[in-house]
Motif scaffolding. Structure first.
Motif, mmCIF file in Angstrom:
data_model
loop_
_atom_site.group_PDB
_atom_site.id
_atom_site.type_symbol
_atom_site.label_atom_id
_atom_site.label_comp_id
_atom_site.label_asym_id
_atom_site.label_seq_id
_atom_site.Cartn_x
_atom_site.Cartn_y
_atom_site.Cartn_z
ATOM 1 N N GLU A 14 0.836 -1.196 0.000
ATOM 2 C CA GLU A 14 0.000 0.000 0.000
ATOM 3 C C GLU A 14 0.875 1.253 0.000
ATOM 4 O O GLU A 14 0.902 2.018 0.973
ATOM 5 C CB GLU A 14 -0.915 -0.008 1.224
ATOM 6 C CG GLU A 14 -1.737 -1.280 1.402
ATOM 7 C CD GLU A 14 -1.055 -2.341 2.284
ATOM 8 O OE1 GLU A 14 0.189 -2.358 2.346
ATOM 9 O OE2 GLU A 14 -1.778 -3.142 2.889
ATOM 10 N N ASP A 69 4.887 4.141 1.803
ATOM 11 C CA ASP A 69 4.605 4.384 3.223
ATOM 12 C C ASP A 69 4.210 3.106 3.946
ATOM 13 O O ASP A 69 4.706 2.812 5.044
ATOM 14 C CB ASP A 69 3.469 5.402 3.379
ATOM 15 C CG ASP A 69 3.913 6.826 3.087
ATOM 16 O OD1 ASP A 69 5.104 7.048 2.805
ATOM 17 O OD2 ASP A 69 3.045 7.717 3.136
ATOM 18 N N GLY A 70 3.286 2.362 3.350
ATOM 19 C CA GLY A 70 2.842 1.122 3.973
ATOM 20 C C GLY A 70 3.980 0.108 4.082
ATOM 21 O O GLY A 70 4.178 -0.522 5.124
ATOM 22 N N HIS A 101 7.489 5.983 11.384
ATOM 23 C CA HIS A 101 7.453 4.534 11.606
ATOM 24 C C HIS A 101 8.512 4.114 12.638
ATOM 25 O O HIS A 101 8.232 3.303 13.523
ATOM 26 C CB HIS A 101 7.692 3.783 10.300
ATOM 27 C CG HIS A 101 6.567 3.883 9.315
ATOM 28 N ND1 HIS A 101 5.260 3.625 9.643
ATOM 29 C CD2 HIS A 101 6.556 4.214 8.000
ATOM 30 C CE1 HIS A 101 4.495 3.777 8.575
ATOM 31 N NE2 HIS A 101 5.254 4.137 7.569
#
Lengths: 368, 368
Positions: free
Chosen positions: B91, B94-95, B124
């Protein structure tokens, strides 16, 4: 040296996946399913308004989605009679469950669920090192009183309950669930996964104050709204808890066209009603097919029906294997004694005709 | 009692977000941006083939996406000359960055990046309790040798480097980066984020064996392919590392229409070339506008240009504030001395005309 250096936790995780997708099965078997009745998808599809909105937004996906999902969140809040601060929109219930587990569950923390309930929730709990406590179903229903009592016994931070339930299709009255919450131990949060609630009888949805700190509800556009592949879910809970998602969620994770589609889907009450009627008709047809074959279909408040194959898990697995070989994609509960059933999603009349044609042979195969 | 019981880690996290989205800014200011030049989106948009594929798939989103992203992963593997087992689709970058950090970073683990590099990566790392070590840029370039030396000094598990760099637009030759890897300490994985690489001169992409265990590369459909809102990224790395994503990723997290769109986008080399030409022309125009105002535009291998406003961060923030008030959405680097710049994404000729009209006043405002 291990390269790269995984964390102790992720090194310990299995590579298993919660579900094997139908496309993965098709490629493995080098065939195409003729009836896609295994993933509780909604074959009746999204509202034409939602389709049009997604198509219109397709050329617009050069823009990131609105990080706040403002319009959708506000529309949902108005619909639910809660404040926008009580709602977080995310990448399906799966994505949101992952965020919630991450917020609450550290290695060793106790979490209570039913044995055979949602594997993807279990995947998240295990993935963050939580200790899963699985309780048996009671008469094919999840057992809120037992889950709550066990949560008190093991000092659980979290309970998972789906209402209506997947994979059994059974349900509790919302009012009964709300009363059960009164026994919830302090410091334990109850997840009520209402993914299928739009299919359920009036009175199934949990009716609690949005600011009730004991519970968080999950809903989705994947089921009744027919948009599983769009990946839009939402959670309703106390504003403090909802705000905590901001600390961990993927802020720009929403697909922009999906946001537009969900917003338009909400406006099409007629389509939703029509879908629910089609689903009810399909449930009746699955029940008829089961009966014609001497099997008992369990009552369902969802878009699938669990069919008791009248024997044990091995027998049901054999039925499932034969159906799969015949091109009928279905699934079944993972845990005994619920695994005496196969789980059939509501399909089109054409798909259910294929099921009807294949089931006698599948039963004969399993008996042989 | 705190209700619910967050983990020690998530209780400690700030509620801050990596970026404030343009829609959020618009709502706060009760205005609409006339030029959307702040998020490095690609206004030239997706290939018409991708748009058509997403539109065709819109009515198909009642199905979950293929959990393996098989077709897309295989097409990408063929394109990159690697095995499908060397690629994971997710995704957006970023994911995928979130999954990678989760796999490697436990509380206290050291991670090295550049001060002012990608905030979402830092989000993150902080979110999983990692200890971020931030090194200064060197002449507005990330400094691979320094990052690697520091990683050895602090026993880092992970280094983040973007090539080309965001927010500065600067870049390194892929061959030079590959040589720098020879000094990487054992047990340290280097992330090379190539989100903008399609805009960069030939030879910028890192050329290493896909099975090289020292590095993982990230690419995306958000930038050159104009599909930021679709949320499709991918990582290329050793098969063992790629397989580890299966332990934590959201297996059914991909939007089905986005998968179809990305697959079609890959087929439209002409559109990609045309987009890159338009982006190059826009870079030239931003450079001209900067020069007309006595400012220096930094060389860029991306779809944005960092413009040195000739003073300090306060001055650049004042310029940015004035542009924002004039309806021109731009952003700027977060850390000094790079924050002497504003960062302008490549827009349409019409948008750049608005920038050209607004910049003299913004500079005058900042000087006043």
């Amino acid at each position: 040296m291990t390269y790269p250096r995984y964390t102790r936790l992720t090194r310990s995780l299995p590579a298993s996946v919660p579900f094997v997708g139908p496309e993965v099965q098709e490629r493995a078997a080098e065939m195409r399913f003729k009836a896609r009745l295994g993933a509780n998808e909604n074959v009746f599809g999204p509202s034409p308004l939602a389709v049009a909105a997604m198509q219109a937004a397709a050329s617009d996906v050069w823009k990131y989605g609105d990080s706040a999902s403002f319009d959708l969140r506000h529309a949902l809040a108005a619909r639910m009679g809660v404040a926008p601060a009580n709602i977080v929109v995310g990448e399906g219930i799966d994505g949101l469950l992952g965020y919630l587990v991450r917020l609450l569950v550290a290695p060793g923390d106790a979490v209570v669920t039913s044995d055979g309930a949602y594997p993807t929730f279990n995947y998240h709990v295990t993935g963050y090192g939580g200790a899963l406590h699985k309780l048996p179903y009671r008469d094919d229903h999840e057992d809120p009183a037992a889950l709550i009592a066990h949560a008190a016994a093991v000092d659980a931070k979290l309970i998972y309950l789906a209402n209506p339930d997947n994979p059994m299709g059974s349900w509790h009255r919302g009012a009964a669930l709300a009363r059960a919450l009164d026994d919830l131990p302090e410091g334990c949060l109850m997840i009520v996964d209402e993914a299928y609630v739009e299919f359920a009888p009036e009175g199934t949805a949990l009716s609690v104050d949005a600011e009730d700190p004991r519970v968080i509800r999950f809903r989705t556009f994947s089921k009744a709204y027919g948009m599983a592949g769009a990946r839009v879910g939402y959670a309703i809970g106390a504003a403090d808890l909802i705000a905590a998602f901001e600390r961990v969620r993927n802020h720009f994770g929403m697909n922009r066209a999906a946001q537009a589609g969900a917003l338009s889907a909400l406006d099409d009450a007629d389509w939703l009603a029509r879908t629910c009627a089609r689903v009810a008709a399909a449930r009746d047809e699955i029940t008829r097919i089961a009966g014609e074959n001497g099997l008992v279909a369990l009552p369902s408040a969802t878009n699938f029906v669990s069919v008791d194959c009248g024997s044990d898990g091995d027998f049901a697995r054999a039925v499932l294997a034969s159906l799969t070989a015949a091109g009928i994609f279905v699934r079944m509960p993972f845990a005994a004694p619920q695994d005496r059933c196969i789980r059939v999603s509501c399909g089109t009349p054409e798909e259910l005709a294929l099921l009807k044609a294949a089931l006698p042979r599948a039963l004969a195969d399993a008996r042989a």
